[in-house]
Design an enzyme around this catalytic site. Structure first.
Site, PDB file in Angstrom:
ATOM      1  N   ARG A 174      39.764  45.946  46.228  1.00  0.00           N
ATOM      2  CA  ARG A 174      39.925  45.030  47.357  1.00  0.00           C
ATOM      3  C   ARG A 174      40.553  43.751  46.835  1.00  0.00           C
ATOM      4  O   ARG A 174      39.862  42.870  46.321  1.00  0.00           O
ATOM      5  CB  ARG A 174      38.570  44.739  48.011  1.00  0.00           C
ATOM      6  CG  ARG A 174      38.683  44.061  49.376  1.00  0.00           C
ATOM      7  CD  ARG A 174      37.368  43.430  49.810  1.00  0.00           C
ATOM      8  NE  ARG A 174      37.087  42.205  49.071  1.00  0.00           N
ATOM      9  CZ  ARG A 174      35.857  41.748  48.801  1.00  0.00           C
ATOM     10  NH1 ARG A 174      34.798  42.415  49.215  1.00  0.00           N
ATOM     11  NH2 ARG A 174      35.697  40.630  48.122  1.00  0.00           N
ATOM     12  N   HIS A 178      36.740  39.411  51.174  1.00  0.00           N
ATOM     13  CA  HIS A 178      36.125  40.270  52.190  1.00  0.00           C
ATOM     14  C   HIS A 178      36.699  39.918  53.565  1.00  0.00           C
ATOM     15  O   HIS A 178      37.030  40.797  54.350  1.00  0.00           O
ATOM     16  CB  HIS A 178      34.612  40.090  52.176  1.00  0.00           C
ATOM     17  CG  HIS A 178      33.947  40.678  53.385  1.00  0.00           C
ATOM     18  ND1 HIS A 178      33.887  42.043  53.609  1.00  0.00           N
ATOM     19  CD2 HIS A 178      33.355  40.105  54.467  1.00  0.00           C
ATOM     20  CE1 HIS A 178      33.277  42.270  54.761  1.00  0.00           C
ATOM     21  NE2 HIS A 178      32.944  41.115  55.302  1.00  0.00           N
ATOM     22  N   TYR A 231      32.577  35.041  42.988  1.00  0.00           N
ATOM     23  CA  TYR A 231      31.790  36.097  42.341  1.00  0.00           C
ATOM     24  C   TYR A 231      32.624  37.042  41.502  1.00  0.00           C
ATOM     25  O   TYR A 231      32.113  38.018  40.967  1.00  0.00           O
ATOM     26  CB  TYR A 231      30.967  36.875  43.378  1.00  0.00           C
ATOM     27  CG  TYR A 231      31.739  37.367  44.591  1.00  0.00           C
ATOM     28  CD1 TYR A 231      31.686  36.665  45.802  1.00  0.00           C
ATOM     29  CD2 TYR A 231      32.497  38.539  44.552  1.00  0.00           C
ATOM     30  CE1 TYR A 231      32.377  37.099  46.918  1.00  0.00           C
ATOM     31  CE2 TYR A 231      33.194  38.984  45.667  1.00  0.00           C
ATOM     32  CZ  TYR A 231      33.130  38.262  46.849  1.00  0.00           C
ATOM     33  OH  TYR A 231      33.805  38.700  47.969  1.00  0.00           O
TER      34      TYR A 231
END
Lengths: 352, 472
Positions: free
Chosen positions: B360, B364, B373
């Site tokens: 990804r 998000h 993160y």
């Protein structure tokens, strides 16, 4: 205790309609119990629509309550089949089937076990049409589940979870009071173009016997029925509780209190107009349900009627309901909204 | 060939065949010797200390069932008929290992540089299809970037990109037919794009204007199109999986030459609905393809915090489902895998699980800053070195089907179209207020009609409380 013994020992006969009551239909039929009436409805549903399916745990051999007897043999295992033991899968699968234009008649073995499917019902089924801008819908979905006290069911075979579902825009919630009603209402639910949750009072599966017309008939949804006319107080209930309430009405009559009894039938969307008209006439309202009193559907009815009939009310709205405990085993007779609890409430409301 | 553990007339003969094959291993004692010889010297894969390692066969092979001491000993009845079928007994206390020594290999056809791997198996694509696959991947990339920027500029309330996953989106869609019904999660707009959803239609939904088929009811990227057989996105994770199985069953009953296809991420495989759906699909023998976009992250949760299996592909077998792991950034491999899966699903009326490994690249969503993160270097590496577009571009160029000129023409055209679509969508008015109350049911019940009246009264009294771009 007498009420409990009465429930377990006596076979109740329907119709227990007394003078002044209105009937939906005057046709006669064969005496059937509740599970047989439901079975008939399912046979008719599958017979009249080749793209309808019945599935759930153990429905293949007839189901734990015999409601699906004979269906697999008659319509084949492709249309009537057992599913794995997984309520979220059963309902999720049913939604997909319905979304493709089929009628998916799903059985949840006990209403107590419907919660794993709650996400699918609330977040998917109820919103399927709305969120898609009416490009899609799962109106062909009907979820059937036995609900309510049975005399010895305890926490997990006695629940009445209707209130959870009445809070969900997009689905309908229907609860029949008797075999004849169940057949007509279930056929309406199955054919209604919206997803419906249909709770069947399990205590009535064998105990209730009534003449049920053999042909295909439907009873309209969202139409409450005044099953007993009266002038002093309106009683509103649904499902098996109506039998108990009816007994209370008969006793009250002996003491000169004239009770009007309404079967709500559809809890969502519910027929406010019929209840409102009745309370404007009687000036008093009593609601009774097995589900715990706090947050029960009686609260919704009470609040609505208060808004609409405040000046006509002679007394506070009374609720005679289950207690705020998990459904107990040994203490069931204490938990239940019994005839005498209702009768006492009728009298105190009338004497307010 | 894997042993299918269904009760069927051929089960007995299949079982006996396996027994016959293994007769060479003869007696129990030989099997014991076989196991002891093969005790691993290396620690088990996951690094945990297994105190009864001596009993643990970590060399479970894919065709494991044939090493389960299945042999007939005439003097002892070595098989027993339990409900569900015959099983052989074994006197060894042997646990199936928690993992195979080797991970399931990943099917790929183009190497990291876009060169066709020699002797690779793949489904041939025509120039037309290949060019459309590539063009749509570019279009998706540009659409994502422009929408993302629009959100950062405050023109859109929200957006979620599919950057890095263009090959999964487009190549899988290319391998399906328009009759295959799609149950997406929310990171698969490329499937809609492939089928003909226009940039304008995407923009209309994102702005929730009166041309939005969803009638302004949902957040951006919650697309749906009945015309294109793409069920409307819902934000709840994995709920679409059991729905897809039911839809597949409908296709099966109607004998359609079509299947259901459902997409989900690595995070989605932890949801109960994933397990419910796979189990149902296997039992109902439903023609459904489960495509998992294993992109390494569920918001900030890496797959190491999501599951401890060898990814998602191994879970298929637990349900009796044929599965494959694919390089999700290899458009040709994705195309081939989905094409093959579709044929199997429909011809054999069975579910298939595809785990597409990818990354990804984007956050998000616009509500997320993934550098909190994970390292920016990691993101950058995947974006550059493992980019699905450049790999496929190399391949189509090597066939003479693409050029720099075609590339710049396409990019400038799409960019212009996209900006125009944005502009038009932004100035199109919102849906009428009455659309708030319709479609809750097929026909509005009395309580909703009442509530609409009340709301309109309130709007009349306090117009300043309400957005002026919603017509009344």
């Amino acid at each position: 205790m007498a009420a409990l013994l009465g429930r377990s020992c006596r076979k109740l006969s329907f119709p227990s309609l007394t003078h002044g009551a209105r009937r939906v239909s005057t046709e006669t039929g064969k005496p059937l119990n509740l599970y047989s009436a439901i079975n008939q409805a399912l046979h008719i549903a599958l017979d009249t629509d080749p793209r309808s399916y019945v599935f759930g745990e153990d429905v293949g051999f007839g189901g734990v309550f015999r409601c699906t007897t004979g269906l697999a043999e008659r319509f084949g295992k492709n249309r009537v089949f057992n599913t794995p033991l997984c309520e979220q899968g059963i309902v999720g699968f049913g939604i997909g089937l319905a979304a493709m234009g089929n009628r998916a008649i799903v059985e949840i073995q006990f209403a107590d076990y419907i919660y794993p499917a709650f996400d699918q019902i609330v977040n998917e089924a109820a919103k399927f049409r709305y969120r898609s801008g009416n490009q899609f819908n799962c109106g062909g979905l009907t979820i059937r589940a036995p609900y309510g006290a049975v005399g010895h069911g305890g926490h997990y075979h006695s629940q009445s979870p209707e209130a959870f579902f009445c809070h969900v825009p997009g689905i309908k919630v229907v609860i029949p009071r008797s075999p004849r009603e169940a057949k007509g209402l279930l056929l309406s639910c199955i054919r209604d173009p919206n997803p419906v949750v249909f709770f069947e009072p399990k205590w009535l599966y064998r105990q209730a016997v009534e003449e049920v017309p053999e042909h295909d008939y439907m009873i309209p949804l969202s139409e409450a029925e005044v099953i007993r006319e009266g002038n002093d107080i309106t009683l509103v209930g649904w499902g098996a509780q109506l039998t108990v309430m009816e007994q209370a009405c008969l006793d009250a009559e002996k003491e000169g209190i004239s009770c009007e009894l309404i079967d709500l039938k559809t809890l969502l969307p519910w027929d406010k107009e019929t209840v409102e008209a009745s309370v404007k006439k009687t000036g008093r309202l009593l609601i009774s349900h097995e589900a715990p009193v706090t947050g029960g559907f009686g609260a919704e009815i009470s609040a609505t009627i208060l808004e609409r009939c405040f000046l006509k009310l002679e007394a506070p709205v009374s609720r005679v309901c289950g207690l705020d405990t998990p459904f107990p085993l040994v203490f069931e007779p204490f938990y239940m909204p019994t005839k005498n609890k209702i009768l006492d409430a009728i009298k105190s409301t009338v004497n307010y | 060939m894997p042993l299918h553990l269904r009760s069927s007339p051929s089960l007995k003969s299949t079982f006996l065949n396996i027994l016959r094959q293994n007769l060479g291993f003869g007696s129990r004692s030989h099997v014991t010797r076989h196991i002891r010889q093969n005790l691993p010297h290396d620690p088990p894969l996951r690094g945990s200390q297994n105190p009864i390692r001596g009993f643990c066969n970590t060399m479970a092979e894919p065709e494991t069932l044939s090493s389960f001491g299945q042999h007939e000993d005439a003097s002892n009845h070595q098989v027993m008929d339990f409900p569900g079928g015959k099983v052989a007994f074994t006197p060894e206390i042997r646990f199936i290992s928690e993992s195979d020594k080797q991970r399931v290999p990943c099917y790929r056809v183009l190497d990291d540089n876009g060169q066709l791997i020699t002797n690779s198996q793949f489904v041939q694509v025509s120039e037309e299809v290949a060019v459309k696959i590539y063009s749509d991947m570019v279009t998706l990339q540009i659409m994502d970037n422009i929408f993302y920027e629009a959100q950062r500029q405050g023109r859109l309330s929200f957006y979620a990109t599919a950057i890095g996953e263009e090959a999964i989106n487009i190549a899988s869609a290319a391998a399906l037919t328009p009759q295959d019904v799609i149950f997406p999660q929310y990171r698969e707009p490329g499937v809609l794009l492939w089928r003909g959803f226009t940039l304008q239609e995407f923009a209309n939904q994102c702005f929730g204007n009166k041309s939005d088929y969803g009638k302004g009811r949902q957040m951006p990227v919650h697309y749906g199109s009945n015309k294109l057989n793409y069920f409307t996105v819902s934000a709840t994770i994995a709920t679409q999986l059991p729905n897809a199985v039911g839809a597949a069953y409908s296709l099966k009953m109607d004998r359609k030459d079509a299947c259901a296809v459902t997409y989900f991420g690595d995070g989605g495989t932890s949801e109960g609905d994933f397990h419910a759906a796979l189990n149902f699909a296997a039992v109902m023998e439903a023609p459904v393809i489960f495509i998992c976009r294993n992109n390494g992250w569920a918001i900030s949760t890496p797959t190491s915090d999501q599951f401890r299996s060898d990814g998602v592909v191994v879970k298929g077998r637990a349900y009796g489902i044929r599965s494959i792991r694919v390089d999700g950034n290899d458009a040709l491999a994705m195309y081939s895998a989905v094409h093959t899966a579709r044929e199997m699903a429909i011809r054999e009326q069975r579910p298939i699980l595809i785990e597409a490994l990818t990354y990804r690249v984007g956050h998000h969503s616009t509500s997320d800053d993934s550098t909190r993160y994970r390292s920016a270097d990691e993101i950058e590496w995947w974006n550059k070195a493992r980019n699905p577009l450049s790999r496929f571009r190399t391949w189509i160029e090597s066939n003479g089907w693409w050029s720099d000129e075609a590339e710049s023409d396409l990019r400038s055209r799409i960019k212009k179209e996209m900006l125009e679509a944005l502009r038009v969508a932004e100035k199109t008015e919102k849906p009428n207020l009455k659309n708030m109350f319709s479609d809750v049911y097929d026909v509005p019940p009395s309580n909703l009609m009442e509530q609409e009246l009340l709301v309109r009264q309130t709007v009349n009294s306090h117009p300043q409380d309400y957005p002026s771009d919603v017509p009344l």
